[in-house]
Structure formats: structure tokens, C-alpha cells
Write a protein that holds these residues in place. Structure first.
Motif, PDB file in Angstrom:
ATOM      1  N   ASN A 166       0.844  -1.193   0.000  1.00 21.09           N
ATOM      2  CA  ASN A 166       0.000   0.000   0.000  1.00 21.09           C
ATOM      3  C   ASN A 166       0.884   1.249   0.000  1.00 21.09           C
ATOM      4  O   ASN A 166       1.657   1.486   0.933  1.00 21.09           O
ATOM      5  CB  ASN A 166      -0.914  -0.006   1.237  1.00 21.09           C
ATOM      6  CG  ASN A 166      -1.850   1.180   1.269  1.00 21.09           C
ATOM      7  OD1 ASN A 166      -1.409   2.322   1.331  1.00 21.09           O
ATOM      8  ND2 ASN A 166      -3.143   0.909   1.238  1.00 21.09           N
ATOM      9  N   ASN A 172       0.917   3.664   3.035  1.00 17.76           N
ATOM     10  CA  ASN A 172       1.667   3.169   4.188  1.00 17.76           C
ATOM     11  C   ASN A 172       3.175   3.330   3.977  1.00 17.76           C
ATOM     12  O   ASN A 172       3.916   3.659   4.909  1.00 17.76           O
ATOM     13  CB  ASN A 172       1.332   1.700   4.447  1.00 17.76           C
ATOM     14  CG  ASN A 172      -0.095   1.504   4.889  1.00 17.76           C
ATOM     15  OD1 ASN A 172      -0.742   2.447   5.337  1.00 17.76           O
ATOM     16  ND2 ASN A 172      -0.607   0.288   4.759  1.00 17.76           N
ATOM     17  N   ASN A 196       4.182   6.919   4.429  1.00 22.94           N
ATOM     18  CA  ASN A 196       4.225   7.235   5.865  1.00 22.94           C
ATOM     19  C   ASN A 196       5.534   6.763   6.496  1.00 22.94           C
ATOM     20  O   ASN A 196       6.096   7.441   7.367  1.00 22.94           O
ATOM     21  CB  ASN A 196       3.037   6.594   6.582  1.00 22.94           C
ATOM     22  CG  ASN A 196       1.726   7.282   6.240  1.00 22.94           C
ATOM     23  OD1 ASN A 196       1.709   8.439   5.816  1.00 22.94           O
ATOM     24  ND2 ASN A 196       0.621   6.577   6.401  1.00 22.94           N
ATOM     25  N   LYS A 197       6.015   5.596   6.053  1.00 21.87           N
ATOM     26  CA  LYS A 197       7.285   5.094   6.592  1.00 21.87           C
ATOM     27  C   LYS A 197       8.435   6.029   6.224  1.00 21.87           C
ATOM     28  O   LYS A 197       9.292   6.330   7.051  1.00 21.87           O
ATOM     29  CB  LYS A 197       7.554   3.682   6.062  1.00 21.87           C
ATOM     30  CG  LYS A 197       6.623   2.619   6.628  1.00 21.87           C
ATOM     31  CD  LYS A 197       6.919   1.259   6.006  1.00 21.87           C
ATOM     32  CE  LYS A 197       5.943   0.205   6.517  1.00 21.87           C
ATOM     33  NZ  LYS A 197       6.183  -1.115   5.869  1.00 21.87           N
TER      34      LYS A 197
END
Length: 210
Positions: free
Chosen positions: A197, A200, A203-204
Motif C-alpha cells: 500500500n 503506508n 508514511n514510513k
């Protein structure tokens, strides 16, 4: 300080598709059991594995096709060898446009990932990630130490083999007991949805940068 974000694949561009699409119909792949190798093919992938698999499948008289979507010197070698040994279950196709790539993957019942042990300790073939997106069953012929092998084994989303005999037997077992392996197909897509995704992953990156 080192952080690691594992590789991913563009899952939104490789949706789950039915096998019977325009690509499979065009090449008469909609009614056969297809073993796909798509991507760069070099001698480090040990192409003789494919010749031996072809001979095994012909001897078994299975309704199978080994579909090679690639180009280059090794493909020419495979063509010569298959003609020399009168192997009729190969289909050789050139690289396809990316917009057809999901259909190429969907035409497979099994997709192969191969690396010789000497290369397999250091390289993780990215084609595995695309196969997982497509929800097809990967058979990975790599060292058990390779991350590719660990991914499919730990997540029950493919089969890891280390010898020609194991590969032949794995293909035969999936061919004869396909319903037993359908869970692997589902798990492949589940793994991709969980790990690829893009939000996600972004965001990391942002968390590390902050």
C-alpha cells in the motif's frame, strides 16, 4: 543510522484479473495450464531448468504450456534447444507493453522465479512482487537463504524449491491438485495488499525523514 523499507510493487496497476482475457485468448492460453516466466532471462537463471521441466511435462502428457515472455541470448538458446529436442510445450513471446502486463501475469497458473544459488544469496528478483500482486502461485527456485524463499514460505503464498526434481514435483502436484493450492493464490494477494500500500510506504518514509 540505517533504516530499511522493503521493496514493493505498484499493486493498483496490477489488479486481480481472470485468466480468460484478450491476451490469453490471442495466444490460446485460456484452456491450458500455464507456467509463466516473464522478465529478464540470463544464464545466471540456469535456463536448462526450463528445458528439463519441459521434458518432464511432455513425458507426463500434461496439457501445459511453458510461456516465456522475454528476449535476448538465453531465449535464443532455449528456442534452439527446444527445436533440437522436439519440445512442443514452449511458447516464446517478446516483452509486452506495460498496459498488458497484468493480463500476462493473469494468464499464468504458476509463475516461476529462478536464480542460481551463487546469485541467489544476494539478489531478490522483483518479479516475485508483481506475481504476488496478480494473485498467482509463484514457485521460487532459489536458495532457501534467499529472502524470496522466506517470503513465500512464511506467508504460505508460494512454493520454494531447491532442485530440479522438487520443481518438477511441485508443478505436477499443483497441476493435479490445483484446488489444494488456491489458498496460496489468495494469500499472495493478501500479502501484496498488506505490504504494498503506497500510502503506508509514504508514511514510513516521512517518519524516517522526520
Amino acid at each position: 543510522k540505517i533504516s530499511c523499507i522493503p521493496n514493493w510493487s505498484p499493486i493498483n496497476e496490477i489488479p486481480l484479473l481472470k485468466k480468460k482475457k484478450s491476451f490469453s485468448k490471442k495466444y490460446n492460453l485460456d484452456k491450458s495450464f500455464n507456467i509463466l516466466y516473464s522478465g529478464t532471462l540470463g544464464f545466471k537463471h540456469n535456463p536448462n531448468v526450463l528445458i528439463e521441466l519441459s521434458k518432464f511435462l511432455e513425458k507426463k502428457n500434461f496439457n501445459t504450456k511453458i510461456v516465456i515472455v522475454s528476449e535476448g541470448e538465453v531465449v535464443s538458446y532455449l528456442k534452439r534447444e527446444s527445436e533440437k529436442q522436439s519440445l512442443n510445450n514452449f511458447l516464446f513471446l517478446p516483452f509486452q507493453d506495460f498496459n498488458l502486463f497484468p493480463q500476462v501475469l493473469a494468464s499464468a497458473d504458476i509463475s516461476l522465479v529462478m536464480l542460481e544459488k551463487s546469485a541467489g544469496q544476494f539478489s531478490v528478483p522483483s518479479k516475485l512482487l508483481s506475481i504476488l500482486c496478480s494473485g498467482r502461485i509463484p514457485i521460487v527456485f532459489v536458495s532457501k537463504k534467499n529472502l524470496t524463499s522466506r517470503i513465500v514460505s512464511r506467508n504460505n503464498c508460494g512454493i520454494s524449491v531447491e532442485s530440479q526434481e522438487d520443481l518438477n514435483n511441485a508443478v505436477s502436484d499443483v497441476y493435479n491438485n490445483f484446488s489444494k493450492y488456491e489458498k496460496m493464490s489468495a494469500n499472495a494477494r493478501i500479502y501484496a495488499e498488506k505490504n504494498f500500500n503506497i500510502d503506508n510506504i509514504v508514511n514510513k518514509f516521512q517518519k524516517i525523514i522526520r
